[in-house]
Design an enzyme around this catalytic site. Structure first.
Site, PDB file in Angstrom:
ATOM      1  N   CYS A   1      19.513  40.660  58.881  1.00 49.83           N
ATOM      2  CA  CYS A   1      20.583  40.459  57.899  1.00 49.83           C
ATOM      3  C   CYS A   1      20.964  41.735  57.147  1.00 49.83           C
ATOM      4  O   CYS A   1      22.145  42.002  56.910  1.00 49.83           O
ATOM      5  CB  CYS A   1      20.183  39.356  56.914  1.00 49.83           C
ATOM      6  SG  CYS A   1      18.432  39.307  56.532  1.00 49.83           S
TER       7      CYS A   1
ATOM      8  N   HIS B   1      22.408  39.651  50.090  1.00 47.99           N
ATOM      9  CA  HIS B   1      21.671  40.912  50.043  1.00 47.99           C
ATOM     10  C   HIS B   1      22.602  42.014  49.514  1.00 47.99           C
ATOM     11  O   HIS B   1      23.720  42.178  50.006  1.00 47.99           O
ATOM     12  CB  HIS B   1      21.210  41.331  51.443  1.00 47.99           C
ATOM     13  CG  HIS B   1      20.117  40.469  52.016  1.00 47.99           C
ATOM     14  ND1 HIS B   1      19.451  39.497  51.303  1.00 47.99           N
ATOM     15  CD2 HIS B   1      19.552  40.472  53.258  1.00 47.99           C
ATOM     16  CE1 HIS B   1      18.534  38.927  52.077  1.00 47.99           C
ATOM     17  NE2 HIS B   1      18.585  39.488  53.265  1.00 47.99           N
TER      18      HIS B   1
HETATM   19  N1  LIG Z   1      16.668  33.786  56.447  1.00 52.39           N
HETATM   20  C1  LIG Z   1      17.494  34.800  56.745  1.00 52.39           C
HETATM   21  O1  LIG Z   1      18.308  35.254  55.897  1.00 52.39           O
HETATM   22  C2  LIG Z   1      17.471  35.435  58.114  1.00 52.39           C
HETATM   23  C3  LIG Z   1      18.448  36.380  58.403  1.00 52.39           C
HETATM   24  C4  LIG Z   1      18.468  36.964  59.679  1.00 52.39           C
HETATM   25  C5  LIG Z   1      17.534  36.601  60.605  1.00 52.39           C
HETATM   26  N2  LIG Z   1      16.578  35.694  60.318  1.00 52.39           N
HETATM   27  C6  LIG Z   1      15.640  35.321  61.370  1.00 52.39           C
HETATM   28  O2  LIG Z   1      15.963  33.997  61.794  1.00 52.39           O
HETATM   29  C7  LIG Z   1      14.765  33.317  62.201  1.00 52.39           C
HETATM   30  C8  LIG Z   1      14.611  32.029  61.393  1.00 52.39           C
HETATM   31  O3  LIG Z   1      14.442  32.371  60.021  1.00 52.39           O
HETATM   32  P1  LIG Z   1      14.393  31.256  58.859  1.00 52.39           P
HETATM   33  O4  LIG Z   1      14.542  32.028  57.618  1.00 52.39           O
HETATM   34  O5  LIG Z   1      15.300  30.133  59.148  1.00 52.39           O
HETATM   35  O6  LIG Z   1      12.864  30.701  59.030  1.00 52.39           O
HETATM   36  P2  LIG Z   1      12.245  29.301  58.548  1.00 52.39           P
HETATM   37  O7  LIG Z   1      13.004  28.739  57.401  1.00 52.39           O
HETATM   38  O8  LIG Z   1      10.793  29.541  58.416  1.00 52.39           O
HETATM   39  O9  LIG Z   1      12.483  28.310  59.826  1.00 52.39           O
HETATM   40  C9  LIG Z   1      11.771  28.439  61.027  1.00 52.39           C
HETATM   41  C10 LIG Z   1      12.213  27.382  62.017  1.00 52.39           C
HETATM   42  O10 LIG Z   1      11.493  27.560  63.258  1.00 52.39           O
HETATM   43  C11 LIG Z   1      10.766  26.368  63.587  1.00 52.39           C
HETATM   44  N3  LIG Z   1       9.483  26.716  64.182  1.00 52.39           N
HETATM   45  C12 LIG Z   1       8.417  27.328  63.604  1.00 52.39           C
HETATM   46  N4  LIG Z   1       7.410  27.476  64.499  1.00 52.39           N
HETATM   47  C13 LIG Z   1       7.843  26.921  65.652  1.00 52.39           C
HETATM   48  C14 LIG Z   1       7.246  26.731  66.942  1.00 52.39           C
HETATM   49  N5  LIG Z   1       6.002  27.158  67.222  1.00 52.39           N
HETATM   50  N6  LIG Z   1       7.978  26.116  67.907  1.00 52.39           N
HETATM   51  C15 LIG Z   1       9.238  25.673  67.657  1.00 52.39           C
HETATM   52  N7  LIG Z   1       9.854  25.827  66.450  1.00 52.39           N
HETATM   53  C16 LIG Z   1       9.155  26.438  65.466  1.00 52.39           C
HETATM   54  C17 LIG Z   1      10.589  25.638  62.277  1.00 52.39           C
HETATM   55  O11 LIG Z   1      10.422  24.265  62.547  1.00 52.39           O
HETATM   56  P3  LIG Z   1       9.553  23.270  61.602  1.00 52.39           P
HETATM   57  O12 LIG Z   1      10.414  22.929  60.428  1.00 52.39           O
HETATM   58  O13 LIG Z   1       9.321  22.100  62.501  1.00 52.39           O
HETATM   59  O14 LIG Z   1       8.304  24.014  61.231  1.00 52.39           O
HETATM   60  C18 LIG Z   1      11.919  25.938  61.588  1.00 52.39           C
HETATM   61  O15 LIG Z   1      12.921  25.095  62.128  1.00 52.39           O
HETATM   62  C19 LIG Z   1      13.610  34.311  62.004  1.00 52.39           C
HETATM   63  O16 LIG Z   1      13.355  34.981  63.229  1.00 52.39           O
HETATM   64  C20 LIG Z   1      14.168  35.274  60.962  1.00 52.39           C
HETATM   65  O17 LIG Z   1      13.569  36.541  61.007  1.00 52.39           O
HETATM   66  C21 LIG Z   1      16.534  35.080  59.099  1.00 52.39           C
END
Ligand SMILES: NC(=O)c1ccc[n+]([C@@H]2O[C@H](COP(=O)([O-])OP(=O)(O)OC[C@H]3O[C@@H](n4cnc5c(N)ncnc54)[C@H](OP(=O)(O)O)[C@@H]3O)[C@@H](O)[C@H]2O)c1
Length: 354
Positions: free
Chosen positions: A154, A247
């Site tokens: 991001c 951000h």
């Molecule tokens: N947040 C941001 O601003 C942002 C920006 C750019 C990129 N990202 C990237 O986008 C990705 C997601 O980020 P997030 O912030 O949304 O994270 P998050 O809120 O922690 O969500 C993670 C998701 O992945 C699932 N998950 C976790 N372990 C898993 C497994 N072993 N098998 C299948 N599904 C699994 C979780 O499901 P459950 O609910 O079932 O645990 C949840 O749906 C990351 O790689 C992060 O670095 C995030």
């Protein structure tokens, strides 16, 4: 912009649909003109549950009715769709995304796992739409029917958008970037309230390395079968602050050819995507909005302009160490994550990859 009849929309799945970014996908795809969500997937703790129960919904719009009762599936090939958007944690995404691409799916990923691999496009439609040429090389080299395309971290996204016109017009030598990054960037549940409320945390694990590297690939030139990275050097300092979304980055730049402040503003304001990238369903009217007010942009006031897809710049002024400094603001879960991945998928449709 092309219209696709409701029955002919492209079926898409969301991996990690219950997380902070996954929810953004669900929200942004609810009425998408080209895509129809046909599968929601997450971890074993969510699989088998109705989405409305599995997901702790964080957004201000309600869960789309069509999704509330949808049963969450395991994140493995077999989902009824052609394209999957991945919002999986990076340590999970590495293998899972490969399995999907091997099985013939197009994967548009938010995760860091494959971003810097030489045959994987790291893509922003306004910045490097031609890098999708890596897709055929990737499929050929790996023997895959499907493929992986990634969007940047991001904090890299908003920086690369702003650097595109500056690099093209004036050349870039050095950058110093200090970030103030929102809590939602850490996913859900993210940081404990006691750690972040009223506080600044001067460490986001792994973030500075991404910000110092990803923009160089994004702004690199496609030469034959590879991207020759841009050569400017970045020094990044990344901080987590008690802001819910958005951000902010304070950026100082040294140029190869010294522009006036007016020329920098003019280059940012007049920057336009190529026609193909400018007319996609998620394309903002202009990629960059330059604010003239001395105290803007601010997350609370400016973040949702154009649905969160525009990148804000303000306070463009001389820098005492380098040449010019300014402030950048972007929406981390929209432009920097789900919205960016959807925009990439739209570009893939327009270029005939989907
Ligand atoms: N947040 C941001 O601003 C942002 C920006 C750019 C990129 N990202 C990237 O986008 C990705 C997601 O980020 P997030 O912030 O949304 O994270 P998050 O809120 O922690 O969500 C993670 C998701 O992945 C699932 N998950 C976790 N372990 C898993 C497994 N072993 N098998 C299948 N599904 C699994 C979780 O499901 P459950 O609910 O079932 O645990 C949840 O749906 C990351 O790689 C992060 O670095 C995030």
């Amino acid at each position: 912009m092309a219209k696709i009849p409701a029955g002919n929309k492209i079926p898409v799945g969301i991996l990690g649909a219950t997380g902070a970014v996954g929810q953004r996908f669900v929200q942004l795809l609810a009425d998408h003109p080209w895509f129809e969500v046909s599968a929601l997937a997450a971890s074993d703790q969510s699989a088998g549950k109705a989405y409305g129960l599995a997901c702790h919904w964080l957004l201000t719009t309600p869960i789309p009715e069509k999704m509330r009762e949808r049963i969450v599936q395991p994140a493995e090939p077999g989902l009824d769709c052609r394209l999957v958007f991945s919002a999986l944690p990076s340590n999970v995404a590495g293998e899972v995304e490969k399995e999907f691409a091997q099985a013939g799916y197009a994967v548009c990923s938010n995760a860091a796992a494959h971003r810097m691999e030489a045959d994987v496009p790291l893509l922003i439609p306004e910045v490097n739409p031609d890098h999708t040429a890596l897709i055929e090389i990737q499929k050929h080299q790996r023997g895959w029917q499907g493929f992986i395309v990634t969007n940047p971290n991001c904090s890299s996204t908003q920086l690369a958008i702003v650097l595109r016109p500056l690099l093209d017009r004036f050349g870039l030598r050095k950058l110093a970037v200090v970030t103030m990054q929102a809590i939602s960037g850490a996913g859900y549940p993210g940081l404990p309230a006691l750690d972040i409320l009223g506080n600044v945390i001067p460490l986001i694990e792994g973030e500075e390395a991404k910000l110092e590297r990803e923009p160089n690939k994004l702004l690199g030139r496609l030469e034959g079968e590879r991207v020759s990275e841009a050569t400017f050097i970045t020094s990044a300092q990344c901080n987590r602050v008690a802001v819910r979304e958005g951000h902010t980055e304070c950026v100082s730049v040294e140029f190869e050819r010294k522009p006036s402040i007016e020329q920098v503003i003019e280059a940012l304001e007049n920057f336009r995507a190529t026609p193909a990238a400018a007319n996609l369903p998620s394309s903002p009217a202009r990629p960059i909005l330059v604010h003239k007010e001395a105290d803007r942009p601010q997350p609370v006031l400016d973040l949702t302009t154009e649905g969160g897809m525009v990148t804000h710049v303000g306070r463009v002024r001389p820098d005492r160490l380098l040449d010019v400094r300014f402030v950048v603001l972007g929406h981390n879960t929209v432009r920097g994550a789900a919205g960016g991945a959807i925009h990439n998928a739209e570009l893939l449709v327009s270029q005939g990859y989907l």
